[in-house]
Design an enzyme around this catalytic site. Structure first.
Site, PDB file in Angstrom:
ATOM      1  N   GLU A 167       0.807  -1.216   0.000  1.00 23.29           N
ATOM      2  CA  GLU A 167       0.000   0.000   0.000  1.00 23.29           C
ATOM      3  C   GLU A 167       0.850   1.281   0.000  1.00 23.29           C
ATOM      4  O   GLU A 167       0.793   2.070   0.941  1.00 23.29           O
ATOM      5  CB  GLU A 167      -0.946   0.015   1.204  1.00 23.29           C
ATOM      6  N   GLU A 364      -5.164  -8.674   1.085  1.00 23.63           N
ATOM      7  CA  GLU A 364      -5.780  -8.331   2.375  1.00 23.63           C
ATOM      8  C   GLU A 364      -7.260  -8.100   2.159  1.00 23.63           C
ATOM      9  O   GLU A 364      -7.669  -7.409   1.212  1.00 23.63           O
ATOM     10  CB  GLU A 364      -5.220  -7.028   2.969  1.00 23.63           C
TER      11      GLU A 364
HETATM   12  C1  FCB Z   1      -4.413  -1.923   5.514  1.00 23.76           C
HETATM   13  C2  FCB Z   1      -3.016  -2.192   6.007  1.00 23.76           C
HETATM   14  C3  FCB Z   1      -2.950  -3.217   7.122  1.00 23.76           C
HETATM   15  C4  FCB Z   1      -4.100  -3.098   8.084  1.00 23.76           C
HETATM   16  C5  FCB Z   1      -5.425  -3.011   7.358  1.00 23.76           C
HETATM   17  C6  FCB Z   1      -6.636  -2.913   8.250  1.00 23.76           C
HETATM   18  O1  FCB Z   1      -4.465  -0.651   4.983  1.00 23.76           O
HETATM   19  O2  FCB Z   1      -2.205  -2.667   4.957  1.00 23.76           O
HETATM   20  O3  FCB Z   1      -1.704  -3.092   7.744  1.00 23.76           O
HETATM   21  O4  FCB Z   1      -3.893  -2.075   8.958  1.00 23.76           O
HETATM   22  O5  FCB Z   1      -5.412  -1.925   6.482  1.00 23.76           O
END
Ligand code: FCB
Length: 462
Positions: A167, A364
């Site tokens: 990210e 994620e």
């Molecule tokens: C993302 C991050 C991760 C976590 C989630 C909820 O943006 O990559 O580290 O904090 O959100």
């Protein structure tokens, strides 16, 4: 359980974590300080002044945690390597103790039959590099490539799948635009400059990884904003947010250029002279896959009259001060985010249409809810419903032709949720922050059963 037919037989089900959010042990074995140590120790920057000093103590409890990973039947585990454990000052020889810790992790996963997926940078820049300019300095991109080689030289024989950055939008725009995250700067030009240097670090990092290990599979993980114009909105807000939220990375990384509309939209903020000749060719390295982090969606509209001049409201989106995100429609997660699995399906299908040659991974996806422990159990049906609907969306995207190779739940463990400290619980496994006791939540058991069912189906067919 969501329908899963159509998933490729080698589809990876996993869970993800990040070093600073779980490891703790910040002063152990010669680890240097990172920008997140400094930021979290600065009064007022995190909720309740929480820091990652102890986090979940994974540094000492990794074996117990990996027994849980094996018990859940995960195919793969995505984690990040803390740069300041490898190079405490961000440069020079790699510290053997730091490398040895990650060798223990990787070997511990392989011993349990779990594929390690390593991210080189999940936001914990060595503070020493921050003091030399951090991501505002081009030099940091070269430092990153040097760090990448030193890690890959030692771990590359056991890690196949590498991710350069997690990210970079958050590092650049929350770190330098809105200031919500480390290093906490608040300036649009700086955010765009940092974004370019992160792009450059990615490109140099891919080259470095492949120079060290020609067989490395290399990816980057982006949090792509799924944004639509609010019904009736006559400004092209979604296009502009997409430019500064997504295409500022996908443009140079996957097309070898910054989009013309982004350059135009931000012309009053920067002349982009930090982009040097040759940079774009370095950034646009071929990738083996693209990681996608997805949590929620947005609707964007013009700011109400009177509010439109508020530069703070959209500080993370330079050039968008006249726009506003609409409040989310409930139901909401504990982060205050909406629940919109269809947007994940569309995102995956759209990415596949736009970049057909690149396999995708959901690196994620997950939700925070205020879990309660009842007689030793965490009955988190809300999280099960969230995961189930988003896995179903991923399967729909696959059945519409998107080449998605894996899904990683965020997160294995409850952990330090950055500026929100320990207040938000995302884990499949609950962590008691007083005793560090782990309890597999009902969602963890559900995920284990889902994976078993999918594997049993694949075995029947195979
Ligand atoms: C993302 C991050 C991760 C976590 C989630 C909820 O943006 O990559 O580290 O904090 O959100």
């Amino acid at each position: 359980m969501p329908p899963t037919s159509g998933l490729p037989a080698d589809f990876l089900f996993g869970a993800a974590t990040a070093a600073y959010q779980i490891e703790g042990a910040v002063a152990v074995d010669g680890r240097g300080a990172s920008i997140w140590d400094v930021f979290s120790h600065t009064p007022g920057k995190t909720l309740n002044g929480d820091t990652g000093d102890r986090a979940t103590d994974h540094y000492h409890r990794w074996a117990e945690d990996f027994d849980l990973v094996a018990g859940l039947g995960l195919d793969a585990y995505r984690f990040s390597i803390a740069w300041p454990r490898i190079q405490p000052d961000g440069r020079g020889a790699a510290r053997p103790e730091g490398l040895a810790f990650y060798e223990r992790l990787v070997d511990g996963l392989l011993d349990r039959g779990v594929q390690p997926v390593a991210t080189l940078y999940h936001w914990d820049l060595p503070q020493a590099l921050q003091e030399e300019g951090g991501w505002l300095s081009r030099e940091t991109a070269s430092r990153f490539a040097d760090y990448a080689v030193r890690v890959a030289d030692v771990l590359g024989d056991r890690i196949r799948l590498w991710t350069t950055l997690n990210e970079p939008w958050c590092s650049a725009f929350l770190g330098h635009g809105s200031g919500e995250m480390a290093p906490g700067l608040r300036d649009g030009e700086s955010a765009l400059r940092a974004a370019h240097h992160l792009n450059l670090a990615h490109g140099l990092g891919v080259q470095a990884l492949r120079a060290s290990r020609p067989d490395a599979e290399v990816s980057v993980t982006l949090n792509l904003h799924t944004v639509r114009d609010a019904p009736g909105s006559k400004v092209d807000g979604a296009r502009r947010v997409d430019a500064v939220g997504n295409r500022v990375f996908t443009g140079p990384m996957l097309r070898g250029e910054y989009p013309a509309d982004l350059l135009r939209d931000t012309a009053a903020i920067t002349d982009w002279s930090f982009v040097h000749d040759g940079d774009l060719a370095v950034i646009a390295q071929p990738l083996d896959s693209l990681g996608v982090n997805y949590y929620h969606s947005e609707l964007v509209a013009p700011a109400p009259a009177g509010e439109s001049a508020d530069p703070d409201a959209m500080a993370a989106f330079p050039g968008c001060a006249d726009l506003r995100f609409l409040p989310y429609e409930p139901p909401l997660t504990d982060m205050g985010w909406n629940i919109d699995p269809d947007a994940l399906e569309e995102l995956l299908v759209d990415l596949h249409t736009e970049f057909p040659g690149i396999p995708l991974m959901v690196t994620e996806n997950g939700a925070a809810f205020p879990d309660v422990v009842t007689e030793g159990r965490v009955l988190d049906d809300d999280r099960i419903a969230y995961l189930s609907s988003h896995i179903a969306a991923t399967v729909r995207a696959v059945n519409r032709g998107a080449d998605v190779r894996g899904y990683f739940a965020w997160s294995l463990l409850d952990n330090f949720e950055w500026a929100l400290g320990y207040s938000k619980r995302f884990g499949l496994v609950r962590v008691d922050y007083d005793t560090f006791e782990r309890t597999v939540k009902d969602s963890g058991i559900w995920y284990r059963d889902l994976i078993r069912t999918v594997k049993a189906g694949a075995d029947d067919e195979g």
